[in-house]
Design a protein around this motif. Sequence first.
Motif, mmCIF file in Angstrom:
data_model
loop_
_atom_site.group_PDB
_atom_site.id
_atom_site.type_symbol
_atom_site.label_atom_id
_atom_site.label_comp_id
_atom_site.label_asym_id
_atom_site.label_seq_id
_atom_site.Cartn_x
_atom_site.Cartn_y
_atom_site.Cartn_z
ATOM 1 N N TYR A 1 0.694 -0.946 0.025
ATOM 2 C CA TYR A 1 -0.141 0.051 -0.079
ATOM 3 C C TYR A 1 0.789 1.130 0.154
ATOM 4 C CZ TYR A 1 -4.337 -2.767 0.716
ATOM 5 O OH TYR A 1 -5.296 -3.386 0.389
ATOM 6 N N GLU A 2 2.026 1.190 -0.467
ATOM 7 C CA GLU A 2 2.919 2.337 -0.683
ATOM 8 C C GLU A 2 2.671 3.123 -1.945
ATOM 9 O OE1 GLU A 2 7.495 2.788 -2.215
ATOM 10 O OE2 GLU A 2 7.215 1.579 -0.530
ATOM 11 N N ARG A 3 2.264 4.361 -1.696
ATOM 12 C CA ARG A 3 1.964 5.374 -2.890
ATOM 13 C C ARG A 3 3.045 5.147 -3.892
ATOM 14 N NH1 ARG A 3 -1.268 10.942 -1.985
ATOM 15 N NH2 ARG A 3 -1.682 10.963 -4.075
ATOM 16 N N LYS A 4 2.324 5.113 -5.028
ATOM 17 C CA LYS A 4 3.281 5.001 -6.346
ATOM 18 C C LYS A 4 3.050 6.090 -7.106
ATOM 19 C CE LYS A 4 4.101 2.101 -10.695
ATOM 20 N NZ LYS A 4 4.175 1.190 -11.146
ATOM 21 N N GLY A 5 4.106 6.958 -7.176
ATOM 22 C CA GLY A 5 4.192 8.391 -7.850
ATOM 23 C C GLY A 5 3.222 9.248 -7.463
ATOM 24 N N THR A 6 2.902 10.305 -8.330
ATOM 25 C CA THR A 6 2.208 11.459 -7.714
ATOM 26 C C THR A 6 0.735 11.203 -8.187
ATOM 27 O OG1 THR A 6 2.633 12.777 -9.503
ATOM 28 C CG2 THR A 6 3.881 13.103 -7.608
ATOM 29 N N SER A 7 -0.329 11.919 -7.431
ATOM 30 C CA SER A 7 -1.556 11.936 -7.980
ATOM 31 C C SER A 7 -1.720 12.527 -9.288
ATOM 32 C CB SER A 7 -2.366 12.613 -6.967
ATOM 33 O OG SER A 7 -2.606 12.041 -5.659
ATOM 34 N N LEU A 8 -2.286 12.055 -10.085
ATOM 35 C CA LEU A 8 -2.985 12.665 -11.489
ATOM 36 C C LEU A 8 -4.349 13.134 -11.421
ATOM 37 C CD1 LEU A 8 -1.719 9.777 -13.879
ATOM 38 C CD2 LEU A 8 -0.354 11.806 -13.271
ATOM 39 N N ALA A 9 -4.446 14.534 -11.813
ATOM 40 C CA ALA A 9 -5.812 15.015 -11.786
ATOM 41 C C ALA A 9 -6.177 15.677 -13.132
ATOM 42 C CB ALA A 9 -5.639 16.169 -10.749
ATOM 43 N N TYR A 10 -7.408 15.576 -13.506
ATOM 44 C CA TYR A 10 -8.048 16.077 -14.800
ATOM 45 C C TYR A 10 -9.197 17.093 -14.514
ATOM 46 C CZ TYR A 10 -4.783 12.707 -17.069
ATOM 47 O OH TYR A 10 -3.650 11.967 -17.402
ATOM 48 N N LYS A 11 -9.263 18.134 -15.328
ATOM 49 C CA LYS A 11 -10.378 18.848 -15.211
ATOM 50 C C LYS A 11 -11.243 18.667 -16.161
ATOM 51 C CE LYS A 11 -8.781 22.546 -12.520
ATOM 52 N NZ LYS A 11 -9.611 22.428 -11.241
ATOM 53 N N CYS A 12 -12.603 18.150 -16.182
ATOM 54 C CA CYS A 12 -13.561 17.859 -17.334
ATOM 55 C C CYS A 12 -14.896 18.481 -17.000
ATOM 56 C CB CYS A 12 -13.826 16.416 -17.243
ATOM 57 S SG CYS A 12 -12.404 15.067 -17.014
ATOM 58 N N ALA A 13 -15.984 18.117 -17.671
ATOM 59 C CA ALA A 13 -17.230 18.686 -17.404
ATOM 60 C C ALA A 13 -18.272 17.831 -17.856
ATOM 61 C CB ALA A 13 -17.351 20.028 -18.332
ATOM 62 N N ILE A 14 -19.581 17.796 -17.250
ATOM 63 C CA ILE A 14 -20.605 16.795 -17.842
ATOM 64 C C ILE A 14 -20.634 17.396 -19.244
ATOM 65 C CG2 ILE A 14 -23.046 16.685 -17.755
ATOM 66 C CD1 ILE A 14 -22.880 17.647 -14.645
#
Length: 145
Positions: free
Chosen positions: A122-135
């Motif tokens: 359960y060691e975190r791998k890399g950084t979080s990825l985040a995307y901005k989307c819309a409906i």
Amino acid sequence: MKSMLPALLGILLATTANAANDSHLLATFPQIELALNAGKQVGVMVDLSLCTPANADTPPTKTRGGLRIDGYRITSDGTLAFADQHFTIDRDGKPILQFLRYQIRLDGDAELTMVVFNMPSYERKGTSLAYKCAISHGLSFFAPQ
């Protein structure tokens, strides 16, 4: 055998058309909320090529996929939040656990965040990825009619 091919293709096309006709697009936040609160199975199609990276660590991608919303909550500010998790393997063939968090706002804007953990540590791998989307722009919602 060759004479069966057109019939099989016809059945497949009819089945696909019926599946598409059995659900309809939920194009606004109130439609999505109403369907969820009515207990309908709401599906989400994701097309990250229509979304923009939300931070410098997130690369553009053409990844597409989908899920059904199992559990959800609507916070006091009106944000619809739900998540998906699944075990998979990384490009090196090692097991990982992937968490995807979706936050849909009243104005239709949305953010998708992905966090990956190595297994079994359960060691975190890399950084979080985040995307901005819309409906209806990166995230499309569907429910049975």
